[in-house]
Design a protein around this motif. Structure first.
Motif, PDB file in Angstrom:
ATOM      1  N   ALA A  85      19.981  -9.294 -38.879  1.00  0.00           N
ATOM      2  CA  ALA A  85      20.010 -10.434 -37.942  1.00  0.00           C
ATOM      3  C   ALA A  85      19.826 -11.753 -38.702  1.00  0.00           C
ATOM      4  CB  ALA A  85      18.931 -10.276 -36.872  1.00  0.00           C
ATOM      5  N   LYS A  86      18.954 -11.752 -39.712  1.00  0.00           N
ATOM      6  CA  LYS A  86      18.758 -12.963 -40.522  1.00  0.00           C
ATOM      7  C   LYS A  86      20.002 -13.271 -41.352  1.00  0.00           C
ATOM      8  CE  LYS A  86      13.740 -12.706 -40.816  1.00  0.00           C
ATOM      9  NZ  LYS A  86      12.576 -12.624 -41.716  1.00  0.00           N
ATOM     10  N   PRO A 108      17.805 -30.223 -49.539  1.00  0.00           N
ATOM     11  CA  PRO A 108      18.524 -29.068 -50.084  1.00  0.00           C
ATOM     12  C   PRO A 108      17.539 -28.006 -50.591  1.00  0.00           C
ATOM     13  CG  PRO A 108      19.414 -31.104 -50.988  1.00  0.00           C
ATOM     14  CD  PRO A 108      18.159 -31.468 -50.243  1.00  0.00           C
ATOM     15  N   ILE A 109      17.845 -26.753 -50.329  1.00  0.00           N
ATOM     16  CA  ILE A 109      17.069 -25.634 -50.850  1.00  0.00           C
ATOM     17  C   ILE A 109      17.631 -25.345 -52.239  1.00  0.00           C
ATOM     18  CG2 ILE A 109      16.474 -23.194 -50.534  1.00  0.00           C
ATOM     19  CD1 ILE A 109      16.976 -23.620 -47.497  1.00  0.00           C
ATOM     20  N   SER A 110      16.786 -25.113 -53.218  1.00  0.00           N
ATOM     21  CA  SER A 110      17.269 -24.930 -54.583  1.00  0.00           C
ATOM     22  C   SER A 110      18.233 -23.745 -54.678  1.00  0.00           C
ATOM     23  CB  SER A 110      16.095 -24.726 -55.553  1.00  0.00           C
ATOM     24  OG  SER A 110      15.569 -23.423 -55.433  1.00  0.00           O
ATOM     25  N   PRO A 118      19.054 -15.333 -50.239  1.00  0.00           N
ATOM     26  CA  PRO A 118      20.123 -16.091 -49.573  1.00  0.00           C
ATOM     27  C   PRO A 118      19.901 -16.341 -48.080  1.00  0.00           C
ATOM     28  CG  PRO A 118      20.916 -13.930 -50.298  1.00  0.00           C
ATOM     29  CD  PRO A 118      19.524 -14.079 -50.804  1.00  0.00           C
ATOM     30  N   ILE A 119      18.881 -15.720 -47.487  1.00  0.00           N
ATOM     31  CA  ILE A 119      18.595 -15.974 -46.073  1.00  0.00           C
ATOM     32  C   ILE A 119      17.527 -17.051 -45.899  1.00  0.00           C
ATOM     33  CG2 ILE A 119      19.313 -13.703 -45.249  1.00  0.00           C
ATOM     34  CD1 ILE A 119      16.313 -12.917 -45.250  1.00  0.00           C
ATOM     35  N   ALA A 120      17.093 -17.660 -47.011  1.00  0.00           N
ATOM     36  CA  ALA A 120      16.049 -18.685 -46.950  1.00  0.00           C
ATOM     37  C   ALA A 120      16.478 -19.834 -46.036  1.00  0.00           C
ATOM     38  CB  ALA A 120      15.742 -19.216 -48.348  1.00  0.00           C
ATOM     39  N   THR A 121      15.524 -20.301 -45.223  1.00  0.00           N
ATOM     40  CA  THR A 121      15.810 -21.416 -44.315  1.00  0.00           C
ATOM     41  C   THR A 121      14.963 -22.642 -44.638  1.00  0.00           C
ATOM     42  OG1 THR A 121      14.178 -20.632 -42.731  1.00  0.00           O
ATOM     43  CG2 THR A 121      16.453 -19.880 -42.413  1.00  0.00           C
TER      44      THR A 121
END
Length: 140
Positions: A85-86, A108-110, A118-121
């Motif tokens: 789901a993520k 921006p996320i590094s 890759p699912i970091a928010t």
């Protein structure tokens, strides 16, 4: 319809290119899709395994051990279902042009963080602040 982006096999997002350009977005889109397909294949294998292994074990200790193994496998698959789901949410953010930016700060996320998760928010700093707040406000 969106034009397909050429992506060399050895491509890795770099800090010296424009952030979340078409190549970076395609890289993360493919990475997310591969991860999702891997998880779904594992789930199918688990379901097949659970269906195939339905047997009557006369020894109580062996049966208990097998039930524990099944429960652990089902718990793992449930966690992976939530992960899918993520992944879907991250793919949706790519389509909407929001991927790679912190949902709290808009920064921006590094690329290193996104490549690892890759699912970091959130940026690492925002995630740490969020976790500290969560820890303080948690009712134990």
């Amino acid at each position: 319809m969106k034009q397909e982006v050429f992506l060399p096999e050895d491509y890795r997002p770099a800090e010296d290119e424009p952030f979340m350009n078409d190549r970076q977005l395609e890289y993360f889109r493919r990475k997310l899709l591969d991860w999702k397909n891997e998880l779904l294949a594992g789930s199918r294998d688990t379901i097949e395994g659970l269906q195939d292994n339905t047997r009557n074990i006369p020894d109580v200790a062996d049966r208990a051990s097998e039930e524990t193994d099944r429960a652990l496998e089902l718990r793992t698959r449930d966690r992976q279902r939530k992960l899918v789901a993520k992944i879907d949410s991250a793919l949706r953010r790519i389509e909407e042009g929001e991927y790679g930016y912190c949902e709290m700060t808009g920064d921006p996320i590094s690329l290193k963080r996104l490549d690892a998760r890759p699912i970091a928010t959130m940026t690492l700093e925002a995630q740490e602040r969020h976790e500290r707040r969560e820890k303080v406000h948690r009712d134990d």
